[in-house]
Structures are given as C-alpha cells and as structure tokens.
Design a protein around this motif. Structure first.
Motif, PDB file in Angstrom:
ATOM      1  N   ALA A 100       0.839  -1.203   0.000  1.00 22.52           N
ATOM      2  CA  ALA A 100       0.000   0.000   0.000  1.00 22.52           C
ATOM      3  C   ALA A 100       0.871   1.249   0.000  1.00 22.52           C
ATOM      4  O   ALA A 100       1.997   1.241   0.506  1.00 22.52           O
ATOM      5  CB  ALA A 100      -0.890   0.000   1.237  1.00 22.52           C
ATOM      6  N   LEU A 101       0.339   2.311  -0.565  1.00 26.16           N
ATOM      7  CA  LEU A 101       0.949   3.617  -0.361  1.00 26.16           C
ATOM      8  C   LEU A 101       0.780   3.981   1.111  1.00 26.16           C
ATOM      9  O   LEU A 101      -0.181   3.536   1.756  1.00 26.16           O
ATOM     10  CB  LEU A 101       0.278   4.661  -1.245  1.00 26.16           C
ATOM     11  CG  LEU A 101       0.409   4.461  -2.761  1.00 26.16           C
ATOM     12  CD1 LEU A 101      -0.352   5.558  -3.500  1.00 26.16           C
ATOM     13  CD2 LEU A 101       1.866   4.465  -3.176  1.00 26.16           C
ATOM     14  N   PRO A 102       1.684   4.763   1.680  1.00 28.98           N
ATOM     15  CA  PRO A 102       1.598   5.081   3.118  1.00 28.98           C
ATOM     16  C   PRO A 102       0.243   5.635   3.547  1.00 28.98           C
ATOM     17  O   PRO A 102      -0.274   5.286   4.615  1.00 28.98           O
ATOM     18  CB  PRO A 102       2.713   6.111   3.313  1.00 28.98           C
ATOM     19  CG  PRO A 102       3.702   5.798   2.242  1.00 28.98           C
ATOM     20  CD  PRO A 102       2.880   5.352   1.066  1.00 28.98           C
ATOM     21  N   GLU A 103      -0.344   6.491   2.717  1.00 33.69           N
ATOM     22  CA  GLU A 103      -1.641   7.091   3.059  1.00 33.69           C
ATOM     23  C   GLU A 103      -2.741   6.026   3.129  1.00 33.69           C
ATOM     24  O   GLU A 103      -3.598   6.061   4.015  1.00 33.69           O
ATOM     25  CB  GLU A 103      -2.002   8.165   2.036  1.00 33.69           C
ATOM     26  CG  GLU A 103      -1.124   9.409   2.071  1.00 33.69           C
ATOM     27  CD  GLU A 103       0.253   9.216   1.455  1.00 33.69           C
ATOM     28  OE1 GLU A 103       1.126  10.066   1.666  1.00 33.69           O
ATOM     29  OE2 GLU A 103       0.451   8.195   0.746  1.00 33.69           O
ATOM     30  N   LYS A 104      -2.713   5.088   2.203  1.00 28.27           N
ATOM     31  CA  LYS A 104      -3.692   4.000   2.229  1.00 28.27           C
ATOM     32  C   LYS A 104      -3.414   3.063   3.396  1.00 28.27           C
ATOM     33  O   LYS A 104      -4.343   2.547   4.037  1.00 28.27           O
ATOM     34  CB  LYS A 104      -3.639   3.220   0.906  1.00 28.27           C
ATOM     35  CG  LYS A 104      -4.626   2.041   0.832  1.00 28.27           C
ATOM     36  CD  LYS A 104      -6.076   2.498   0.946  1.00 28.27           C
ATOM     37  CE  LYS A 104      -7.075   1.455   0.455  1.00 28.27           C
ATOM     38  NZ  LYS A 104      -7.050   0.173   1.131  1.00 28.27           N
ATOM     39  N   ALA A 105      -2.138   2.829   3.699  1.00 30.43           N
ATOM     40  CA  ALA A 105      -1.767   1.969   4.826  1.00 30.43           C
ATOM     41  C   ALA A 105      -2.308   2.525   6.139  1.00 30.43           C
ATOM     42  O   ALA A 105      -2.771   1.777   7.006  1.00 30.43           O
ATOM     43  CB  ALA A 105      -0.247   1.816   4.900  1.00 30.43           C
ATOM     44  N   LEU A 106      -2.259   3.844   6.283  1.00 36.73           N
ATOM     45  CA  LEU A 106      -2.776   4.477   7.504  1.00 36.73           C
ATOM     46  C   LEU A 106      -4.289   4.275   7.607  1.00 36.73           C
ATOM     47  O   LEU A 106      -4.802   3.911   8.674  1.00 36.73           O
ATOM     48  CB  LEU A 106      -2.449   5.969   7.504  1.00 36.73           C
ATOM     49  CG  LEU A 106      -3.038   6.781   8.662  1.00 36.73           C
ATOM     50  CD1 LEU A 106      -2.597   6.220  10.007  1.00 36.73           C
ATOM     51  CD2 LEU A 106      -2.659   8.260   8.528  1.00 36.73           C
ATOM     52  N   LEU A 107      -5.004   4.488   6.505  1.00 33.38           N
ATOM     53  CA  LEU A 107      -6.453   4.315   6.543  1.00 33.38           C
ATOM     54  C   LEU A 107      -6.831   2.858   6.774  1.00 33.38           C
ATOM     55  O   LEU A 107      -7.787   2.574   7.498  1.00 33.38           O
ATOM     56  CB  LEU A 107      -7.080   4.842   5.254  1.00 33.38           C
ATOM     57  CG  LEU A 107      -6.883   6.338   4.968  1.00 33.38           C
ATOM     58  CD1 LEU A 107      -7.699   6.754   3.756  1.00 33.38           C
ATOM     59  CD2 LEU A 107      -7.260   7.181   6.181  1.00 33.38           C
ATOM     60  N   ASP A 108      -6.086   1.939   6.187  1.00 30.38           N
ATOM     61  CA  ASP A 108      -6.338   0.512   6.436  1.00 30.38           C
ATOM     62  C   ASP A 108      -6.160   0.198   7.918  1.00 30.38           C
ATOM     63  O   ASP A 108      -6.956  -0.541   8.519  1.00 30.38           O
ATOM     64  CB  ASP A 108      -5.381  -0.359   5.613  1.00 30.38           C
ATOM     65  CG  ASP A 108      -5.739  -0.388   4.138  1.00 30.38           C
ATOM     66  OD1 ASP A 108      -6.856   0.015   3.784  1.00 30.38           O
ATOM     67  OD2 ASP A 108      -4.884  -0.830   3.343  1.00 30.38           O
ATOM     68  N   ARG A 109      -5.105   0.758   8.492  1.00 29.28           N
ATOM     69  CA  ARG A 109      -4.857   0.505   9.918  1.00 29.28           C
ATOM     70  C   ARG A 109      -6.013   1.021  10.770  1.00 29.28           C
ATOM     71  O   ARG A 109      -6.493   0.336  11.667  1.00 29.28           O
ATOM     72  CB  ARG A 109      -3.552   1.171  10.355  1.00 29.28           C
ATOM     73  CG  ARG A 109      -3.242   0.917  11.829  1.00 29.28           C
ATOM     74  CD  ARG A 109      -2.158   1.806  12.362  1.00 29.28           C
ATOM     75  NE  ARG A 109      -1.912   1.524  13.778  1.00 29.28           N
ATOM     76  CZ  ARG A 109      -1.182   2.282  14.562  1.00 29.28           C
ATOM     77  NH1 ARG A 109      -0.617   3.381  14.100  1.00 29.28           N
ATOM     78  NH2 ARG A 109      -1.012   1.979  15.833  1.00 29.28           N
ATOM     79  N   LEU A 110      -6.460   2.237  10.498  1.00 25.46           N
ATOM     80  CA  LEU A 110      -7.546   2.828  11.281  1.00 25.46           C
ATOM     81  C   LEU A 110      -8.857   2.081  11.066  1.00 25.46           C
ATOM     82  O   LEU A 110      -9.633   1.882  12.006  1.00 25.46           O
ATOM     83  CB  LEU A 110      -7.709   4.302  10.919  1.00 25.46           C
ATOM     84  CG  LEU A 110      -6.525   5.213  11.302  1.00 25.46           C
ATOM     85  CD1 LEU A 110      -6.710   6.605  10.714  1.00 25.46           C
ATOM     86  CD2 LEU A 110      -6.352   5.274  12.814  1.00 25.46           C
ATOM     87  N   TRP A 111      -9.118   1.663   9.844  1.00 23.84           N
ATOM     88  CA  TRP A 111     -10.352   0.948   9.538  1.00 23.84           C
ATOM     89  C   TRP A 111     -10.407  -0.390  10.278  1.00 23.84           C
ATOM     90  O   TRP A 111     -11.455  -0.794  10.779  1.00 23.84           O
ATOM     91  CB  TRP A 111     -10.467   0.721   8.037  1.00 23.84           C
ATOM     92  CG  TRP A 111     -11.670  -0.074   7.628  1.00 23.84           C
ATOM     93  CD1 TRP A 111     -11.691  -1.339   7.100  1.00 23.84           C
ATOM     94  CD2 TRP A 111     -13.036   0.327   7.737  1.00 23.84           C
ATOM     95  NE1 TRP A 111     -12.971  -1.746   6.868  1.00 23.84           N
ATOM     96  CE2 TRP A 111     -13.828  -0.734   7.252  1.00 23.84           C
ATOM     97  CE3 TRP A 111     -13.672   1.481   8.194  1.00 23.84           C
ATOM     98  CZ2 TRP A 111     -15.219  -0.681   7.214  1.00 23.84           C
ATOM     99  CZ3 TRP A 111     -15.056   1.531   8.157  1.00 23.84           C
ATOM    100  CH2 TRP A 111     -15.812   0.470   7.668  1.00 23.84           C
ATOM    101  N   LEU A 112      -9.283  -1.064  10.378  1.00 26.01           N
ATOM    102  CA  LEU A 112      -9.246  -2.382  11.002  1.00 26.01           C
ATOM    103  C   LEU A 112      -9.019  -2.317  12.510  1.00 26.01           C
ATOM    104  O   LEU A 112      -9.132  -3.320  13.200  1.00 26.01           O
ATOM    105  CB  LEU A 112      -8.145  -3.237  10.355  1.00 26.01           C
ATOM    106  CG  LEU A 112      -8.393  -3.571   8.866  1.00 26.01           C
ATOM    107  CD1 LEU A 112      -7.124  -4.132   8.237  1.00 26.01           C
ATOM    108  CD2 LEU A 112      -9.546  -4.549   8.715  1.00 26.01           C
ATOM    109  N   LYS A 113      -8.699  -1.126  12.996  1.00 26.19           N
ATOM    110  CA  LYS A 113      -8.422  -0.956  14.426  1.00 26.19           C
ATOM    111  C   LYS A 113      -9.733  -0.869  15.210  1.00 26.19           C
ATOM    112  O   LYS A 113     -10.649  -0.145  14.819  1.00 26.19           O
ATOM    113  CB  LYS A 113      -7.596   0.306  14.642  1.00 26.19           C
ATOM    114  CG  LYS A 113      -6.984   0.459  16.027  1.00 26.19           C
ATOM    115  CD  LYS A 113      -6.100   1.687  16.053  1.00 26.19           C
ATOM    116  CE  LYS A 113      -5.470   1.905  17.422  1.00 26.19           C
ATOM    117  NZ  LYS A 113      -4.587   0.804  17.819  1.00 26.19           N
TER     118      LYS A 113
END
Length: 205
Positions: free
Chosen positions: A142-155
């Motif tokens: 993932a691009l870093p920005e997408k990685a951050l949103l993925d992390r927040l979505w799954l958190k």
C-alpha cells in the motif's frame, strides 16, 4: 540439496520428492529441517538454506520476504498497516510482524522467517496498492496514506479525541494530505472521515 532446488525461490514437497527418490518424503523433509538445510514457508512449501544465503549476499532478504508474503503464502493481499507506516518512518513504533490486508479470511502465520498477520478487508476497500519490482522479486504494498487508513479501519476501540490520535505518535508531516483526503473520500466510511478530521487538526500544530 540438489542444485535445481537451490536455484528456485521456493519448492513444494512434491518437487523435493522428485530429487531424493524416496517414498517417505515428509521424513526426509523433517531431517533436512532439523539440519537447517531447508526452511518452511508454509505447509508443503519450502526453500533451501543455500538459496537464502545467496539472497542474503545480495542484501535482498526483506524483498524476498515481501515476495513470499504477497505471492506464495497468500496471493490475494498487499502489505499495509503498521508495517508500511514503520518502514516509511510515519510510525515511531517498530513493526515486529508484517501486516497485510487480504480479501481472504483473517489469519496469522508464523514461519521460519517472520510472523505475518493477514487481515480481511472487503473487496470494495481493496485498492490503491502498488506493484514493486526489485531485482527478481515482485510484491505488492500500500501507499503510506492507504496503509494508515487501512490501519484505522481495522483498528478496534478508537476514541475520537485529539489526545487519542496524538498518542498514535505519527509523523504526519511525512504524509501527503491531499492524497490522504482523496483516499478518505474514496473510502466513504463515517469512521474514516471522523479519523481524518482529527488527523488534519493535529497536522496544523
């Protein structure tokens, strides 16, 4: 080990059986493992010590692991979340596992190389990752920005406050907020929109 098996990035127990000409393949695999001549990648799939040593000489161990994670262990995934944030210095916390998102079921896998966490995400959110070619290894991240949103979505258990997001200890100045906002709009989820609100406020300080 046979040279042919040392020249490939991974092989199956069936491949192994063709070279040793023995009936009790699993017994011999276990012996080779105990002698550290082969390493387990996943069930029925292995690689040789000689191959790994050669990859290490090229300083490509990390790329090799990324290749295995997104092609061999699971071929419907990309690397994301805390791992991507860590290697891009956006998160100040070190990643001791490789985190990936997948359209398959959530699972944790530990092999002779590392620990891998595959987290399920819907097909509608499985987007904006890049194909990386490094030497002869191809993998997906993932691009870093997408990685951050993925992390927040799954958190789970997110508290919507500035203090909570400040405690995540993110180097927000390393993010492209225009791209992040584009991804937030594409996500189109209330949870992500609320998270972005606090991230944007923190970026002003």
């Amino acid at each position: 080990m046979e040279k042919n098996l040392n020249n490939v990035n991974y092989f199956t127990n069936f491949d192994f059986s063709k070279f040793i000409n023995k009936k009790n393949v699993n017994v011999y695999i276990q012996r080779y493992k105990e002698k550290h001549l082969i390493f387990r990648i996943k069930q029925w799939i292995y690689t040789s010590k000689e191959r790994v040593d050669y990859i290490d000489k090229l300083w490509k161990r990390n790329e090799y692991i990324c290749f295995l994670a997104t092609n061999v262990i699971n071929n419907s995934c990309y690397i994301s979340g805390p791992y991507i944030l860590s290697i891009n210095n956006i998160s100040t916390e070190s990643a001791f596992t490789m985190t990936l998102v997948t359209t398959k079921k959530t699972t944790n896998i530990k092999n002779d190389f590392w620990n891998f966490i595959y987290q399920n995400i819907s097909k509608g959110l499985f987007w904006w990752y890049e194909r990386v070619e490094d030497y002869w290894f191809i993998y997906y991240r993932a691009l870093p920005e997408k990685a951050l949103l993925d992390r927040l979505w799954l958190k789970k258990d997110i508290f919507y406050s500035l203090d909570y997001f400040r405690e995540l200890r993110l180097n927000l100045e390393l993010l492209d907020f225009n791209l992040l906002e584009k991804f937030v709009n594409k996500y189109n989820k209330t949870k992500i929109t609320k998270c972005f609100k606090y991230l944007k406020q923190l970026s002003w300080f």
